[in-house]
Design an enzyme around this catalytic site. Structure first.
Site, mmCIF file in Angstrom:
data_model
loop_
_atom_site.group_PDB
_atom_site.id
_atom_site.type_symbol
_atom_site.label_atom_id
_atom_site.label_comp_id
_atom_site.label_asym_id
_atom_site.label_seq_id
_atom_site.Cartn_x
_atom_site.Cartn_y
_atom_site.Cartn_z
ATOM 1 N N SER A 167 38.410 42.881 43.638
ATOM 2 C CA SER A 167 38.391 43.438 42.235
ATOM 3 C C SER A 167 39.263 45.092 42.435
ATOM 4 O O SER A 167 40.369 45.056 42.945
ATOM 5 C CB SER A 167 37.221 43.623 41.644
ATOM 6 O OG SER A 167 37.435 43.902 40.193
ATOM 7 N N ASP A 328 38.732 32.669 37.471
ATOM 8 C CA ASP A 328 38.940 33.954 37.390
ATOM 9 C C ASP A 328 39.757 34.216 36.420
ATOM 10 O O ASP A 328 41.109 34.257 36.614
ATOM 11 C CB ASP A 328 39.258 34.579 38.759
ATOM 12 C CG ASP A 328 38.914 36.103 38.393
ATOM 13 O OD1 ASP A 328 38.836 36.839 37.476
ATOM 14 O OD2 ASP A 328 38.969 37.062 39.344
ATOM 15 N N HIS A 361 35.109 35.910 37.789
ATOM 16 C CA HIS A 361 35.621 36.830 38.776
ATOM 17 C C HIS A 361 34.512 37.181 40.110
ATOM 18 O O HIS A 361 34.684 37.518 40.855
ATOM 19 C CB HIS A 361 35.903 38.263 37.874
ATOM 20 C CG HIS A 361 36.274 39.431 38.766
ATOM 21 N ND1 HIS A 361 37.334 39.421 39.324
ATOM 22 C CD2 HIS A 361 35.849 40.668 38.761
ATOM 23 C CE1 HIS A 361 37.508 40.464 40.011
ATOM 24 N NE2 HIS A 361 36.689 41.300 39.566
#
Length: 384
Positions: A167, A328, A361
């Site tokens: 991320s 995601d 995610h």
């Protein structure tokens, strides 16, 4: 031998020897960095891996903290993360794991702007003797990386075998390879992107608005007032948490099941569905360990992040591993595919792995077992 734990660890602190110049043109004086290390530094200092955390992480990436959240706080926020002080990437860091501490010296720092030991909005401004609050400067991913570079300089570490993160952590890895191309051998970029998609920008904006519209935010100067924007921060966390999950994962975990298992009571304020109760629990836990101003600054920084892919591809020298997850939607595989294509067009070594997994995610934290062999093989090939 089965993978092991790094054992009990303690967060350390280092004060940078000089001021830190920011992309905005401002400078920060007396910057402190919280960090942890795992493994042994080689005599040649050539086995260092820097792991970079996401928005809500900290320096405690692996092992069990000597200090648990219940035992110590800083500025009112819990000092350690996870149940029983377990590091946020414990499944990836340790003997025999993806980032093998039998081979590598792994370093994890709390980001610039943080609230978990590194200088941030809740820290004391040396010029005033009061918390920075609203006067803390806007920071970028580049500033975070520059702070890490200055920190490693202070430790006498000139070059990195790898930089890795998921991320926002993946954005830092990319920034490292572009900003310091001669100082990084490999980067491992997981569930990340070269630029947040407009939908992600929009959700982040909503989360920040929730904080800033809470009257207890007080323009960012709530320290010492006895009031914190916990209500707005809780809503921000609920919004953010939903973006980390996929529709199938929510449906599979909660469906439309009621919290009580009984009939609807038709109330406005109390959670009735299990998913509502879950989100409120997430909000309540988060506000106890995280600072609202830090959330605002880090959220804005990852929103600002945008690589010029052709220019980045021309500059980069590090071998690149990209890992994306099929479900995601916040950091979709298409973003990693764009990076991989740009790298290939410039003849740069890149490996893209898309893992089919249902958790959205959050896969980068939940699918450690499937990432581990991919990361281990990639790093081994670079050292062969």
């Amino acid at each position: 031998m089965s993978p092991g734990s790094v054992g009990t660890v303690e967060t350390q602190y280092l004060d940078l020897p000089g001021s830190l110049s920011l992309d905005s043109g401002r400078r920060l004086e007396q910057v402190r960095v919280a960090y942890e290390t795992y493994g042994t530094l080689s005599p040649a200092r050539d086995n260092v891996i820097l792991v970079c955390h996401a928005l809500s992480g900290d320096a405690h990436a692996a092992g069990i903290s000597r200090v648990t959240p219940a035992e110590s706080t800083r500025d009112g926020f819990a000092a350690a993360a996870g149940p029983k002080g377990i590091g946020w990437w414990d499944g990836m860091i340790g003997p025999g794991k993806a980032f093998d501490t039998d081979r590598y010296f792994v370093v994890s720092t709390n980001l610039l702007g943080g609230c978990r030991g590194t200088t941030g909005p809740s820290s004391t401004d040396p010029g005033t003797g009061r918390p920075y609050g609203s006067t803390f400067p806007v920071i970028t991913v580049g500033d975070m990386v520059a702070c890490q570079r200055a920190f490693l300089d202070a430790l006498g570490i000139e070059r990195l075998a790898a930089v890795a993160g998921g991320s926002l952590g993946g954005m830092q890895a990319l920034e490292w390879a572009v900003r310091y191309p001669d100082q990084v051998d490999d980067i491992v970029v997981i569930a990340s992107t070269h630029a947040l998609q407009p939908q992600g920008v929009a959700w982040n904006a909503i989360a920040r608005e929730a904080i800033m519209r809470d009257p207890d935010w007080q323009g960012g100067d709530y320290y010492g007032t006895g009031r914190r924007p916990d209500a707005g921060m809780g809503v921000a966390r609920m919004v953010g948490h939903v973006t980390y999950l996929s529709a199938p994962s929510l449906a599979g975990r909660f469906g439309r099941r009621l919290q009580s298992g009984g009939d609807l009571r038709y109330t406005l304020s109390e959670p009735e569905y299990q998913v509502e109760s879950y989100l409120r629990h997430q909000a309540s836990s988060f506000v106890k360990r995280f600072d609202a101003n830090t959330y605002l600054h880090l959220s804005r920084a990852l929103t600002y992040f945008e690589l010029d892919l052709p220019a980045a591809a021309a500059a980069i020298r590090a071998r690149t591993l990209l890992i994306a997850f099929s479900s995601d939607w916040l950091y979709p595989p298409a973003a990693s595919e764009e990076i991989a294509l740009a790298w290939k067009n410039h003849g740069k070594p890149v490996d893209l792995q898309v893992i089919d997994a249902p958790y959205g995610h959050d896969c980068f934290l939940l699918e450690e077992a499937r990432q581990t062999p991919v990361v281990r093989q990639f790093l081994a090939e670079g050292r062969s």
